[in-house]
Design a protein around this motif. Structure first.
Motif, PDB file in Angstrom:
ATOM      1  N   ARG A  98       0.838  -1.214   0.000  1.00 12.89           N
ATOM      2  CA  ARG A  98       0.000   0.000   0.000  1.00 12.89           C
ATOM      3  C   ARG A  98       0.864   1.252   0.000  1.00 12.89           C
ATOM      4  O   ARG A  98       0.548   2.237  -0.670  1.00 12.89           O
ATOM      5  CB  ARG A  98      -0.922  -0.018   1.220  1.00 12.89           C
ATOM      6  N   LEU A 103       2.040   1.713  -3.562  1.00 14.17           N
ATOM      7  CA  LEU A 103       0.963   2.100  -4.465  1.00 14.17           C
ATOM      8  C   LEU A 103       0.504   3.542  -4.240  1.00 14.17           C
ATOM      9  O   LEU A 103      -0.037   4.174  -5.152  1.00 14.17           O
ATOM     10  CB  LEU A 103      -0.232   1.152  -4.298  1.00 14.17           C
ATOM     11  N   GLU A 108     -14.126   2.620  -9.423  1.00  9.36           N
ATOM     12  CA  GLU A 108     -13.055   3.078 -10.319  1.00  9.36           C
ATOM     13  C   GLU A 108     -13.379   4.437 -10.910  1.00  9.36           C
ATOM     14  O   GLU A 108     -12.494   5.309 -11.007  1.00  9.36           O
ATOM     15  CB  GLU A 108     -12.847   2.054 -11.441  1.00  9.36           C
ATOM     16  N   VAL A 132      -5.751   4.200  -2.566  1.00  9.22           N
ATOM     17  CA  VAL A 132      -4.928   3.432  -3.508  1.00  9.22           C
ATOM     18  C   VAL A 132      -5.498   3.538  -4.912  1.00  9.22           C
ATOM     19  O   VAL A 132      -4.761   3.745  -5.887  1.00  9.22           O
ATOM     20  CB  VAL A 132      -4.831   1.957  -3.068  1.00  9.22           C
ATOM     21  N   ARG A 133      -6.823   3.417  -5.053  1.00 11.40           N
ATOM     22  CA  ARG A 133      -7.442   3.525  -6.379  1.00 11.40           C
ATOM     23  C   ARG A 133      -7.200   4.898  -6.987  1.00 11.40           C
ATOM     24  O   ARG A 133      -6.920   5.032  -8.184  1.00 11.40           O
ATOM     25  CB  ARG A 133      -8.944   3.231  -6.280  1.00 11.40           C
ATOM     26  N   SER A 181      -4.668   6.846  -6.305  1.00 11.17           N
ATOM     27  CA  SER A 181      -3.250   6.921  -6.629  1.00 11.17           C
ATOM     28  C   SER A 181      -2.964   6.227  -7.954  1.00 11.17           C
ATOM     29  O   SER A 181      -2.217   6.738  -8.797  1.00 11.17           O
ATOM     30  CB  SER A 181      -2.427   6.293  -5.505  1.00 11.17           C
ATOM     31  N   LEU A 182      -3.576   5.053  -8.156  1.00 12.66           N
ATOM     32  CA  LEU A 182      -3.396   4.330  -9.411  1.00 12.66           C
ATOM     33  C   LEU A 182      -3.975   5.119 -10.583  1.00 12.66           C
ATOM     34  O   LEU A 182      -3.417   5.112 -11.695  1.00 12.66           O
ATOM     35  CB  LEU A 182      -4.060   2.954  -9.322  1.00 12.66           C
ATOM     36  N   ALA A 210      -1.606   7.721 -11.684  1.00 11.94           N
ATOM     37  CA  ALA A 210      -0.437   7.179 -12.385  1.00 11.94           C
ATOM     38  C   ALA A 210      -0.761   6.699 -13.793  1.00 11.94           C
ATOM     39  O   ALA A 210       0.093   6.775 -14.679  1.00 11.94           O
ATOM     40  CB  ALA A 210       0.167   6.027 -11.581  1.00 11.94           C
ATOM     41  N   GLY A 211      -1.996   6.219 -14.013  1.00 12.08           N
ATOM     42  CA  GLY A 211      -2.233   5.561 -15.291  1.00 12.08           C
ATOM     43  C   GLY A 211      -3.475   5.931 -16.057  1.00 12.08           C
ATOM     44  O   GLY A 211      -3.704   5.399 -17.151  1.00 12.08           O
ATOM     45  N   SER A 212      -4.305   6.839 -15.552  1.00 13.73           N
ATOM     46  CA  SER A 212      -5.558   7.150 -16.238  1.00 13.73           C
ATOM     47  C   SER A 212      -5.371   8.214 -17.319  1.00 13.73           C
ATOM     48  O   SER A 212      -4.813   9.288 -17.062  1.00 13.73           O
ATOM     49  CB  SER A 212      -6.609   7.626 -15.230  1.00 13.73           C
TER      50      SER A 212
END
Length: 400
Positions: A256, A259, A328, A374-375, A377-378, A381-383
């Motif tokens: 965690r 991430l 999401e 965490v969601r 943060s992700l 990084a990638g959306s």
């Protein structure tokens, strides 16, 4: 009972002693924890069993007391106490909160029976007569001696009862659990099956003696081998789930922590003056994770006046139309609004743009739970949606 040097018993005993020492700090911090107390008692008894069943220790006990075979009731008492501690521990270990009262009663009953058996073993030894020191074959040598015979049979009977009880309890509980706990229970069950083989070997040797045959090799060589491996498996079985749980918890926190890196970096400019509680790479992961999550929440609070609800709503529509799940979509929408707010916050701090006329105090959904953070943060990084909104915010700020 074993080799003259005792190394086959002292080495495992030293490992168990080290395990006991490693558990003591946790017990000092939480002395009321019944499960932890039971674990420490079990490890201490296992250490004592290995230490006291070695030949040099048997010789020393007999010599110090001046009583031939005084080590016999000591070893039998320790093995009985170890078996009782095993049952108490597994009862407490498998205890459901609603069954705590019944578990305490069962533990007390097991403790009382164990103490009574130990008292009977020592009483029978005092009443009997065992003048010839027997370090390896006491069971068969005194198998027909009044009181000493009963002491030996009582010890084996108690040992067998504990072995059957523990095998049943361990196998029954193992069916409903997984991971390290199931592996530990399997080791305990195997260890107690070996204990049954130990008891069978001892009883067979004694029965052969009564029949006029000499099968003492079963008690002298085979039974101690079963006992040594069994005690090690049982102690390992109890410790393994605790170690596995600790390692799993540490791994989850470390994962965690990693991430959350994109989200922490996004808000770094807003939290660069936060108090750093860490002390380098040796800082416990619990402290580092708490620090990171605290910094993230502080950063969100700092840029909150620059959050724009309409941007979040637009990002949420984009993600929902793309077929994202509600969690999401909310995470991406929060991340898009946050990225835009950070751009606006930086421009205001540099004097390139005025601060908002009034704070919006917009509430983001994702920071309400660790997984939500965490969601988000992700998503940072990638959306592609987040990148698009950040780019739009930079272009908008550059044209002003």
């Amino acid at each position: 009972m074993n080799d003259s040097s005792g190394l086959g018993f002292y080495i495992p005993g030293a490992v168990l002693f080290l395990s006991t020492l490693l558990k003591l700090p946790a017990l000092v911090r939480d002395p009321r924890n019944e499960l932890l107390r039971s674990v420490c008692l079990l490890l201490a008894l296992a250490t004592a069993v290995f230490g006291c069943t070695a030949i040099p220790t048997l010789v020393a006990v007999n010599k110090i007391t001046g009583i031939p075979n005084a080590a016999a009731p000591l070893v039998f008492s320790l093995l009985t106490a170890f078996s009782g501690a095993n049952i108490v521990l597994i009862l407490r270990w498998s205890n459901a909160p609603e069954d705590s009262g019944r578990t305490r009663r069962r533990c007390r009953l097991c403790t009382v029976v164990t103490v009574a058996v130990i008292a009977a073993i020592n009483t029978l030894f005092v009443l009997g007569d065992a003048p010839v020191e027997r370090l390896r074959d006491l069971d068969t040598y005194y198998a027909s001696t009044p009181y000493i015979r009963e002491m030996i049979l009582l010890y084996i009977a108690a040992h067998t009862t504990a072995a059957v009880t523990m095998t049943v309890l361990s196998r029954r509980w193992a069916r409903g659990v997984h991971g390290g706990l199931r592996a530990g229970l399997s080791l305990i069950a195997i260890g107690y099956v070996l204990n049954l083989f130990y008891d069978i070997a001892k009883l067979t040797a004694i029965g052969a003696h009564w029949a006029g045959r000499d099968w003492s090799v079963l008690g002298v060589r085979l039974a101690p081998a079963f006992a040594s491996v069994s005690a090690l498996l049982i102690a390992t079985g109890f410790v393994l789930p605790l170690i596995a749980q600790n390692v799993t918890n540490k791994w989850r926190m470390l994962r965690r922590y990693r991430l959350l890196h994109p989200l922490h970096q996004e808000l770094r400019v807003a939290t660069k003056h936060s108090i750093d509680l860490s002390a380098g790479p040796w800082t416990p992961i619990e402290v580092r994770l708490t620090q990171r999550e605290s910094d993230i929440h502080d950063g969100i609070l700092a840029v909150n006046p620059y959050l724009r609800p309409e941007l979040r709503d637009r990002a949420l529509r984009v993600e929902s139309e793309a077929g994202r799940s509600p969690e999401e979509a909310a995470a991406v929408a929060d991340a898009a609004a946050l990225a835009s707010a950070v751009v606006a916050w930086e421009r205001a701090r540099s004097g390139a743009a005025p601060a908002p006329a009034r704070a919006t105090h917009m509430v983001l959904v994702s920071p309400n739970s660790p997984q939500g953070l965490v969601r988000m943060s992700l998503a940072l990084a990638g959306s592609a949606t987040v990148r698009s909104f950040r780019r739009s915010a930079l272009e908008e700020s550059s044209t002003r």
